[in-house]
Enzyme design. Structure first.
Site, PDB file in Angstrom:
ATOM      1  CB  VAL A  52     -10.830 -11.634  -2.318  1.00  0.00           C
ATOM      2  CG1 VAL A  52     -11.951 -12.353  -3.104  1.00  0.00           C
ATOM      3  CG2 VAL A  52     -12.193 -10.903  -1.126  1.00  0.00           C
ATOM      4  CB  CYS A  53      -6.124 -11.537  -4.012  1.00  0.00           C
ATOM      5  SG  CYS A  53      -6.806 -10.184  -4.893  1.00  0.00           S
ATOM      6  N   PRO A  54      -6.365 -13.364  -1.979  1.00  0.00           N
ATOM      7  CG  PRO A  54      -5.397 -14.069   0.211  1.00  0.00           C
ATOM      8  CD  PRO A  54      -6.324 -13.213  -0.666  1.00  0.00           C
TER       9      PRO A  54
END
EC number: 1.11.1.26
Length: 193
Positions: A52-54
């Site tokens: 999810v972070c990118p």
């Protein structure tokens, strides 16, 4: 789990910190002194090289010019090192678009200063904080691990915070956007909304 800790830091000043970051293909140092005088967004995320972070960091990158027009600096923060941030920037198509500072917080000091350290894992929660030019925290948003954030909604909240900062005595109602009507709390307004 967080409750009182999170609420208690609204309208408090950022605590002292000193961290290394990766920005514009360089390693730089950043402290609380560097953020004074501009609006700031501290965007905590669990870890580099994840899922999810990118998508979140790329969404911020796609909207970065709009944030800059509003005199805002963005600081993405995880408990990874600034070296890991560089490696991620060099190998991920999404992260290669990031032009704002990516702060490494391997000691967790900065993450703990904002009360978003997940101690059991040594990772940051998904925490977003808007700070005014004096370094005071104006908004807090925490989401669960699997819930990504939206840069366009963050922009809306930032514009509301900036408006209220310039217009004390007014408040922004739900779904407020730039140019929309605000409210002026008064005795005459009670019961009329």
């Amino acid at each position: 789990m967080y409750g009182d800790n999170i609420v208690s830091i609204i309208n408090t000043k950022i605590k002292p910190f000193y961290n290394m970051a990766f920005k514009s293909n360089e390693f730089i140092s950043i402290s609380e002194k560097d953020i004074i005088g501009k609006w700031s967004i501290f965007f905590f995320y669990p870890a580099d090289f994840t899922f999810v972070c990118p998508t979140e960091l790329a969404d911020l990158a796609d909207n970065y010019e709009e944030f800059k027009k509003l005199n805002v600096d963005i600081y993405a923060v995880s408990t990874d090192t600034h070296f890991s941030h560089k490696a991620w920037h060099n190998t991920s198509e999404m992260i290669s678009r990031v032009q704002y500072a990516m702060i490494g917080d391997p000691t967790g000091t900065l993450t703990r200063n904002f009360n978003v350290m997940r101690e059991i894992d040594g990772l940051a929660e998904r925490g977003t904080f808007i700070l005014d030019p004096y370094g005071f925290i104006q908004t807090i948003e925490i989401t669960a691990e699997g819930i990504g954030r939206d840069a366009s909604d963050l922009l809306r909240k930032l514009k509301a915070a900036q408006y209220i900062h310039k217009h004390p005595g007014e408040v922004c109602p739900a779904k407020w956007k730039s140019g929309h009507a605000t409210l002026v709390p008064s005795l005459d307004l009670v019961g009329k909304i």
